[in-house]
Design a protein around this motif. Sequence first.
Motif, PDB file in Angstrom:
ATOM      1  N   SER A 178       1.822  -8.862  -4.810  1.00  0.00           N
ATOM      2  CA  SER A 178       1.783  -7.401  -4.863  1.00  0.00           C
ATOM      3  C   SER A 178       0.987  -6.820  -3.693  1.00  0.00           C
ATOM      4  O   SER A 178      -0.051  -7.360  -3.292  1.00  0.00           O
ATOM      5  CB  SER A 178       1.162  -6.955  -6.185  1.00  0.00           C
ATOM      6  OG  SER A 178       0.937  -5.569  -6.183  1.00  0.00           O
ATOM      7  N   LYS A 179       1.464  -5.709  -3.160  1.00  0.00           N
ATOM      8  CA  LYS A 179       0.762  -5.038  -2.070  1.00  0.00           C
ATOM      9  C   LYS A 179      -0.429  -4.216  -2.578  1.00  0.00           C
ATOM     10  O   LYS A 179      -1.336  -3.903  -1.792  1.00  0.00           O
ATOM     11  CB  LYS A 179       1.718  -4.100  -1.326  1.00  0.00           C
ATOM     12  CG  LYS A 179       2.796  -4.807  -0.526  1.00  0.00           C
ATOM     13  CD  LYS A 179       3.715  -3.788   0.132  1.00  0.00           C
ATOM     14  CE  LYS A 179       4.844  -4.501   0.888  1.00  0.00           C
ATOM     15  NZ  LYS A 179       5.830  -3.548   1.424  1.00  0.00           N
ATOM     16  N   GLY A 180      -0.422  -3.883  -3.882  1.00  0.00           N
ATOM     17  CA  GLY A 180      -1.449  -3.005  -4.442  1.00  0.00           C
ATOM     18  C   GLY A 180      -2.878  -3.406  -4.121  1.00  0.00           C
ATOM     19  O   GLY A 180      -3.625  -2.619  -3.512  1.00  0.00           O
ATOM     20  N   PRO A 181      -3.311  -4.619  -4.512  1.00  0.00           N
ATOM     21  CA  PRO A 181      -4.695  -5.035  -4.232  1.00  0.00           C
ATOM     22  C   PRO A 181      -4.996  -5.087  -2.731  1.00  0.00           C
ATOM     23  O   PRO A 181      -6.121  -4.790  -2.318  1.00  0.00           O
ATOM     24  CB  PRO A 181      -4.768  -6.445  -4.854  1.00  0.00           C
ATOM     25  CG  PRO A 181      -3.667  -6.477  -5.867  1.00  0.00           C
ATOM     26  CD  PRO A 181      -2.587  -5.619  -5.322  1.00  0.00           C
ATOM     27  N   GLN A 182      -3.993  -5.466  -1.918  1.00  0.00           N
ATOM     28  CA  GLN A 182      -4.198  -5.536  -0.479  1.00  0.00           C
ATOM     29  C   GLN A 182      -4.427  -4.139   0.102  1.00  0.00           C
ATOM     30  O   GLN A 182      -5.302  -3.941   0.949  1.00  0.00           O
ATOM     31  CB  GLN A 182      -2.985  -6.208   0.188  1.00  0.00           C
ATOM     32  CG  GLN A 182      -2.782  -7.654  -0.253  1.00  0.00           C
ATOM     33  CD  GLN A 182      -1.503  -8.281   0.296  1.00  0.00           C
ATOM     34  OE1 GLN A 182      -0.743  -7.647   1.016  1.00  0.00           O
ATOM     35  NE2 GLN A 182      -1.263  -9.541  -0.045  1.00  0.00           N
ATOM     36  N   ILE A 183      -3.652  -3.159  -0.377  1.00  0.00           N
ATOM     37  CA  ILE A 183      -3.804  -1.772   0.083  1.00  0.00           C
ATOM     38  C   ILE A 183      -5.178  -1.223  -0.305  1.00  0.00           C
ATOM     39  O   ILE A 183      -5.863  -0.572   0.494  1.00  0.00           O
ATOM     40  CB  ILE A 183      -2.674  -0.888  -0.491  1.00  0.00           C
ATOM     41  CG1 ILE A 183      -1.327  -1.278   0.151  1.00  0.00           C
ATOM     42  CG2 ILE A 183      -2.963   0.587  -0.255  1.00  0.00           C
ATOM     43  CD1 ILE A 183      -0.107  -0.617  -0.487  1.00  0.00           C
ATOM     44  N   SER A 184      -5.602  -1.523  -1.535  1.00  0.00           N
ATOM     45  CA  SER A 184      -6.909  -1.046  -2.017  1.00  0.00           C
ATOM     46  C   SER A 184      -8.042  -1.608  -1.156  1.00  0.00           C
ATOM     47  O   SER A 184      -8.985  -0.871  -0.800  1.00  0.00           O
ATOM     48  CB  SER A 184      -7.122  -1.461  -3.473  1.00  0.00           C
ATOM     49  OG  SER A 184      -6.142  -0.871  -4.298  1.00  0.00           O
ATOM     50  N   ALA A 185      -7.945  -2.907  -0.834  1.00  0.00           N
ATOM     51  CA  ALA A 185      -8.988  -3.545  -0.023  1.00  0.00           C
ATOM     52  C   ALA A 185      -9.045  -2.940   1.380  1.00  0.00           C
ATOM     53  O   ALA A 185     -10.129  -2.706   1.926  1.00  0.00           O
ATOM     54  CB  ALA A 185      -8.732  -5.042   0.060  1.00  0.00           C
ATOM     55  N   LEU A 186      -7.869  -2.694   1.971  1.00  0.00           N
ATOM     56  CA  LEU A 186      -7.824  -2.104   3.313  1.00  0.00           C
ATOM     57  C   LEU A 186      -8.414  -0.697   3.315  1.00  0.00           C
ATOM     58  O   LEU A 186      -9.128  -0.304   4.243  1.00  0.00           O
ATOM     59  CB  LEU A 186      -6.385  -2.071   3.834  1.00  0.00           C
ATOM     60  CG  LEU A 186      -5.787  -3.419   4.261  1.00  0.00           C
ATOM     61  CD1 LEU A 186      -4.286  -3.302   4.483  1.00  0.00           C
ATOM     62  CD2 LEU A 186      -6.465  -3.931   5.539  1.00  0.00           C
ATOM     63  N   LYS A 187      -8.135   0.079   2.259  1.00  0.00           N
ATOM     64  CA  LYS A 187      -8.642   1.448   2.169  1.00  0.00           C
ATOM     65  C   LYS A 187     -10.152   1.475   1.971  1.00  0.00           C
ATOM     66  O   LYS A 187     -10.840   2.411   2.406  1.00  0.00           O
ATOM     67  CB  LYS A 187      -7.950   2.192   1.028  1.00  0.00           C
ATOM     68  CG  LYS A 187      -6.518   2.618   1.352  1.00  0.00           C
ATOM     69  CD  LYS A 187      -5.904   3.414   0.207  1.00  0.00           C
ATOM     70  CE  LYS A 187      -4.527   3.935   0.581  1.00  0.00           C
ATOM     71  NZ  LYS A 187      -3.889   4.704  -0.531  1.00  0.00           N
TER      72      LYS A 187
END
Length: 533
Positions: A226-235
Amino acid sequence: MGKKNGAVLATEPVAEQQTNNNNTELKSSKKNKKNKNKHNLQTEEENTPKRKHEELNNQNDTESEKKSKKKKKHNKSDENDSGNGVEETVSASDEPITVTGKNAKDEKYAAVKTFVGSGLPDNVLECCKGFEKPSPIQSRAWPFLLDGRDLIGIAATGSGKTLAFGLPAIMHVLNKRKNKVSSKGRNPLCLMLSPTRELAQQISDVLCDAGKSCGVESICLYGGTSKGPQISALKSGIDIVIGTPGRIQDLVEMGICRLQEVSFVVLDEADRMLDMGFEQIVRSILGQTCSARQMVMFSATWPLAVHHLAQEFMDPNPVKVVVGSEDLSANHDVMQIVEVLDERLRDKRLLALLEKYHKSQKNRVLVFVLYKWETTRVEKMLQQGGWKAVSISGDKSQHERTKALSLFKNGSCPLMIATDVAARGLDIPDVEVVINFSFPLTLEDYVHRIGRTGRAGKKGVAHTFFTQANKGLSGELVNVLREAGQVVPDDLLKFGTHVKKKESKLYGAHFKEIPVDAPKSKKITFDNSDDED
């Protein structure tokens, strides 16, 4: 810089010139006759096992002499070369180390012999406490990378190359963020690209561990999850991005992964990345980074595409550090056993080898196959025979691959079947035996496969099945076996020792590897004679 000069070294005595003296001619004639008889006697003995053993030893001695002569020639030529330096040394493990590049022999770039001598702060060196001293690639790469130089590294997997570029990356972040509090939403300063998810995760594990003590945060980005956790970490803000080209490109296009501040870039297994068709994506990603960046490339080979990539994105005078040889060679700590057999007998023979190598079902054994469908078939066959086995391949979901790899690493299921996706760069501890159930498509992949065992100074065994279908690679395999001082079976020699010319998809059989310091092409124009009156 680049490859060593391809000088031909004579290893046979040159025939003496004849004189006008008749007696000398008569002696020479008798000597030639005696040598001819001696040659015939040697020919009769050629096929004896004793003779073959002697040839193998003599060949290894001759290769050592050649390397020694080449080394002397380099040192001699360097006396007249004040611009580019070429330095050759031998590591503690008797591996030759070649360092080439502008000012490579400067005192400030001397090899780091101890962790304290590296000049790195204690909190950065916290992750090195379990090691006695820097590995050869670390000791030679750190001085250049910490000085901001672009670097090309050629070293075997398991040589400590992740920390060779990882600690300078952490220092790069610390120096850039000096006296600044880590802010939420900060953009990454370092980027590390890997061809496979597993290798990316392995690099991430090392960097996350190394960065804990000094507050440097890393994230691993790859597909299949899932991209969700990766997006959260980048933000939330990150210092180092590690990942595969596809997923990073997706997040860049979404505007989530912003690389404009990235000034330290690593391409690990660069040749493999381009082989897998990532060249355009890699170019696109590099185009998003800061123009004033430090570039690090690790690559097993140096084909035209990798050379062009380096020429376009690296400094014109990168440093090149080669630990071991640029020529294809296997880990000498691995006993290589090659068995020529009928393809239909492989299943039965695999079961027999597992009884031999894996009877306790506690030691780690890695079985390599060529195709994804083979992993499922072989896994089911072994499970039906009472063996506890797991497998990884490109057909499996990332969750399944991660779970299987975890079970294999922690010893819960120490028998794993894998495609070549597991061969490149993965550091799996204490693999005692590698079995090549299917021979790979290239000798480079063969060397990487068997490199999963015999790591960190330990010994290992690689047992390989070779069939009629693989005969086109027999010559290259023979060369790899001989270079490592291994036994070459007679059945393998029957296929011949011819080595096919390296081919390029674009340029065909005339393709050759390009040295790092090759000059850029220039456009030549001529006056048009047709315009003359």
